[in-house]
Structure formats: structure tokens, C-alpha cells
Design a protein around this motif. Structure first.
Motif, PDB file in Angstrom:
ATOM      1  N   GLU A 292       0.843  -1.207   0.000  1.00  0.00           N
ATOM      2  CA  GLU A 292       0.000   0.000   0.000  1.00  0.00           C
ATOM      3  C   GLU A 292       0.873   1.251   0.000  1.00  0.00           C
ATOM      4  O   GLU A 292       2.003   1.239   0.524  1.00  0.00           O
ATOM      5  CB  GLU A 292      -0.901   0.022   1.243  1.00  0.00           C
ATOM      6  N   PHE A 293       0.319   2.327  -0.550  1.00  0.00           N
ATOM      7  CA  PHE A 293       0.986   3.630  -0.483  1.00  0.00           C
ATOM      8  C   PHE A 293      -0.069   4.716  -0.295  1.00  0.00           C
ATOM      9  O   PHE A 293      -0.977   4.859  -1.117  1.00  0.00           O
ATOM     10  CB  PHE A 293       1.805   3.910  -1.757  1.00  0.00           C
ATOM     11  N   ASP A 294       0.071   5.426   0.816  1.00  0.00           N
ATOM     12  CA  ASP A 294      -0.813   6.554   1.113  1.00  0.00           C
ATOM     13  C   ASP A 294      -2.294   6.159   1.109  1.00  0.00           C
ATOM     14  O   ASP A 294      -3.156   6.916   0.646  1.00  0.00           O
ATOM     15  CB  ASP A 294      -0.564   7.674   0.085  1.00  0.00           C
ATOM     16  N   LYS A 295      -2.543   4.951   1.636  1.00  0.00           N
ATOM     17  CA  LYS A 295      -3.931   4.464   1.682  1.00  0.00           C
ATOM     18  C   LYS A 295      -4.528   4.741   3.064  1.00  0.00           C
ATOM     19  O   LYS A 295      -3.878   4.511   4.081  1.00  0.00           O
ATOM     20  CB  LYS A 295      -3.973   2.968   1.387  1.00  0.00           C
ATOM     21  N   CYS A 296      -5.764   5.212   3.084  1.00  0.00           N
ATOM     22  CA  CYS A 296      -6.416   5.507   4.359  1.00  0.00           C
ATOM     23  C   CYS A 296      -7.127   4.244   4.872  1.00  0.00           C
ATOM     24  O   CYS A 296      -8.230   3.918   4.422  1.00  0.00           O
ATOM     25  CB  CYS A 296      -7.440   6.628   4.201  1.00  0.00           C
ATOM     26  N   ASP A 297      -6.446   3.535   5.751  1.00  0.00           N
ATOM     27  CA  ASP A 297      -7.070   2.407   6.435  1.00  0.00           C
ATOM     28  C   ASP A 297      -6.439   2.275   7.813  1.00  0.00           C
ATOM     29  O   ASP A 297      -5.497   2.994   8.147  1.00  0.00           O
ATOM     30  CB  ASP A 297      -6.929   1.103   5.636  1.00  0.00           C
ATOM     31  N   SER A 298      -6.958   1.360   8.624  1.00  0.00           N
ATOM     32  CA  SER A 298      -6.423   1.195   9.973  1.00  0.00           C
ATOM     33  C   SER A 298      -4.973   0.723   9.911  1.00  0.00           C
ATOM     34  O   SER A 298      -4.641  -0.197   9.157  1.00  0.00           O
ATOM     35  CB  SER A 298      -7.262   0.167  10.742  1.00  0.00           C
ATOM     36  N   LYS A 299      -4.105   1.366  10.702  1.00  0.00           N
ATOM     37  CA  LYS A 299      -2.694   0.986  10.721  1.00  0.00           C
ATOM     38  C   LYS A 299      -2.360   0.117  11.946  1.00  0.00           C
ATOM     39  O   LYS A 299      -1.191  -0.077  12.269  1.00  0.00           O
ATOM     40  CB  LYS A 299      -1.797   2.234  10.713  1.00  0.00           C
ATOM     41  N   ASN A 300      -3.372  -0.382  12.607  1.00  0.00           N
ATOM     42  CA  ASN A 300      -3.149  -1.272  13.751  1.00  0.00           C
ATOM     43  C   ASN A 300      -2.562  -2.593  13.271  1.00  0.00           C
ATOM     44  O   ASN A 300      -2.928  -3.092  12.193  1.00  0.00           O
ATOM     45  CB  ASN A 300      -4.458  -1.535  14.500  1.00  0.00           C
ATOM     46  N   VAL A 301      -1.672  -3.149  14.073  1.00  0.00           N
ATOM     47  CA  VAL A 301      -1.039  -4.425  13.711  1.00  0.00           C
ATOM     48  C   VAL A 301      -2.099  -5.506  13.559  1.00  0.00           C
ATOM     49  O   VAL A 301      -2.134  -6.274  12.588  1.00  0.00           O
ATOM     50  CB  VAL A 301       0.025  -4.843  14.758  1.00  0.00           C
TER      51      VAL A 301
END
Length: 305
Positions: A292-301
Motif C-alpha cells: 500500500e501507499f498513502d492508503k487511508c485504512d487502519s494501521k493497527n497491527v
């Protein structure tokens, strides 16, 4: 999207495993029939209990054999994983039956303890000796495979505990013959039941974890995430799932957020480094990465789907 496999298979080993299971099945059928007849004639609950356990062994070994055969079937468009989980399910069923049989044995033992009966000890001694020899041979046949396969371990545990049960019945028969201590029959049955619960619980727990897609105990997700984040130009690793498909396959999927809009060829180089790292360090042999690049989604592990 990237993915990779590391697999190793041995058809000769699988055939040998199946043959050993078949031999164990035939031996246990012979023991069960002889012990049922002997238990009825002698009046020994311990012998009948051992026969019941042997019968559960026959069922568990047939389940293990069928699962081992199913596990070799090829995947298809309707079954993309094939029957790779068949042996795990067999291990779960066999572990559960171990514990059910144990409870039945202990219940009957309490009844017999309250009402001890005279028992024909000579028949008990000879038939339990047959159980020790036959189950001991089966245990030796399955011992090697039990160390690396949960299904075979469940079959091995059934046979091992039954061999120990036969030893206990043999000791009980000798005590009854020479000392007329008939209550020992019920006490030994109770001990056999307790041991079955002890042995079955751990296997039931481990097979349940695999069926529930839990992360294998030896893998620390955070360590993998941190090691991948050291690679340039990785910005973030999230949405990680790691699970064990069967004895041979551990799968990992994750989303990787990059600092730059990299080329596909650059991603392939990074992916190969990740695959080699998680395989050699953590035993993960199937990797599926979503770049992904510059995608707006949850960054939680860990993200709940």
C-alpha cells in the motif's frame, strides 16, 4: 499482492504411515474382541474398561487413517486448501474421545468400588499381557511419526495409554491372584481414567488452537512486524494474520504501507527478503503481502475483520 510457498512432501513416508496405522487397527480389533469375551467371563471391570478403551482406539485409529488418506487428496476450485485440515480435525476428535472414555471408566469404577466382586484373575492376567505386547508393538510403529504430526500423536497417545492401562490391569490381576485384593480392579480403572484425561487435555487444547486459527505459540507477531519495518522503504506493517493450516504449513498475511510509490520490481525484491526471513526465523512457509501507499485504512497491527 505477493505470495510464496516453502513445502516438502514424502509420498513414501505417507504410505509407510498408513501401513503402520492399518497394522495397529487390526491388532486393536483382536485385543478388543478377546478382552470383551475375557472380561465377561472373568467379571473384571478393569478388563472390560481396557476393552472399551481399546475399542475407542480402533475408532480413533480408523479416523486417523482416513484423515491421513484425505490429507493427500489434491486441492480443487471448490476445495482450495484440499483436505489439509483433516488430520487436525482427527486429532481433535480423538483427544475428545479420550476424555469421554475416561469419564465413563471412572463412573463405572466408583460403582465397582462400592460393590467389589470376585474376579477370575488368571484370565485377566493373560489377556492384559496380550494387550501389553500388542499395544507395545503398535506404540513402537507410531512413535516416530507422533513427534511431527498431531494426528499421529493422537493415535499414538491412545495406544500408549492403552498399553499402560494393560500394564495396570496386569498388576491388578497378579494382586488379585496372590492376595485376593479385589478392590484394586476398581482403583486401577480410576487411575487409568485420570491418566487419560491428563494426556487428552493437552492434545485437545493444541488441536483447538489450530482449528481456531490462533497464532502458533512459537511466533511473536510484534517481533516479525519490527523486523519488517527495518527494511527500506517500509513505513508500516499492519492487518497481520498468522495461522497454522496443518502440521506442515504456517500462513501469514499482512498489509505493508510504503513511504514511497515504489515500482513493482522493487516490491518483489523486498517481498523475497521478507519471505526468506519469516521462513528461516519463524517457520512461516506461506506469505501473502498486500502493498500500500498513502492508503487511508487502519494501521493497527491486528485488525478485526
Amino acid at each position: 499482492m505477493g505470495h510464496h510457498h516453502h513445502h516438502a512432501h514424502s509420498h513414501t513416508h505417507n504410505d509407510l504411515k498408513g501401513r503402520n496405522l492399518l497394522i495397529s487397527i487390526l491388532l486393536n480389533i483382536a485385543i478388543t474382541v478377546s478382552q470383551v469375551i475375557g472380561g465377561i467371563i472373568s467379571g473384571s471391570l478393569a478388563l472390560l474398561s481396557d476393552a472399551l478403551h481399546n475399542f475407542s482406539d480402533v475408532i480413533s485409529l480408523i479416523i486417523s487413517y482416513a484423515a491421513a488418506r484425505l490429507g493427500k487428496k489434491r486441492a480443487s476450485s471448490l476445495k482450495t486448501f484440499g483436505y489439509k485440515r483433516a488430520e487436525i480435525m482427527a486429532a481433535f476428535v480423538n483427544a475428545a474421545t479420550l476424555m469421554v472414555v475416561a469419564i465413563i471408566l471412572m463412573k463405572e469404577a466408583v460403582k465397582r468400588l462400592l460393590e467389589p466382586q470376585e474376579i477370575e484373575s488368571n484370565l485377566v492376567i493373560w489377556l492384559s499381557l496380550l494387550g501389553v505386547v500388542a499395544n507395545g508393538f503398535s506404540v513402537l510403529l507410531l512413535k516416530k511419526d507422533s513427534k511431527e504430526n498431531m494426528n499421529m500423536k493422537s493415535a499414538y497417545l491412545h495406544l500408549l495409554t492403552d498399553m499402560m492401562a494393560s500394564v495396570a490391569v496386569l498388576v491388578g490381576g497378579l494382586l488379585m491372584k496372590f492376595y485376593q485384593v479385589y478392590w484394586v480392579d476398581a482403583v486401577l480403572t480410576m487411575l487409568i481414567g485420570l491418566y487419560l484425561i491428563y494426556m487428552g487435555y493437552d492434545l485437545l487444547k493444541e488441536s483447538t488452537k489450530v482449528l481456531m486459527l490462533f497464532t502458533p505459540r512459537s511466533i511473536v507477531v510484534q517481533e516479525i512486524v519490527e523486523s519488517i519495518c527495518t527494511l527500506e522503504p517500509v513505513k508500516n506493517v499492519h492487518h497481520v494474520h498468522i495461522w497454522q493450516l496443518n502440521e506442515e504449513e504456517v500462513h501469514m498475511e499482512a498489509h505493508i504501507d510504503f513511504k514511497e510509490d515504489i515500482k513493482l520490481s522493487e516490491f518483489d525484491v523486498i517481498l523475497e527478503r521478507i519471505e526468506e526471513h519469516v521462513y528461516h526465523k519463524h517457520g512461516i512457509n506461506h506469505v501473502n503481502i498486500q502493498p500500500e501507499f498513502d492508503k487511508c485504512d487502519s494501521k493497527n497491527v491486528i485488525v478485526q475483520d
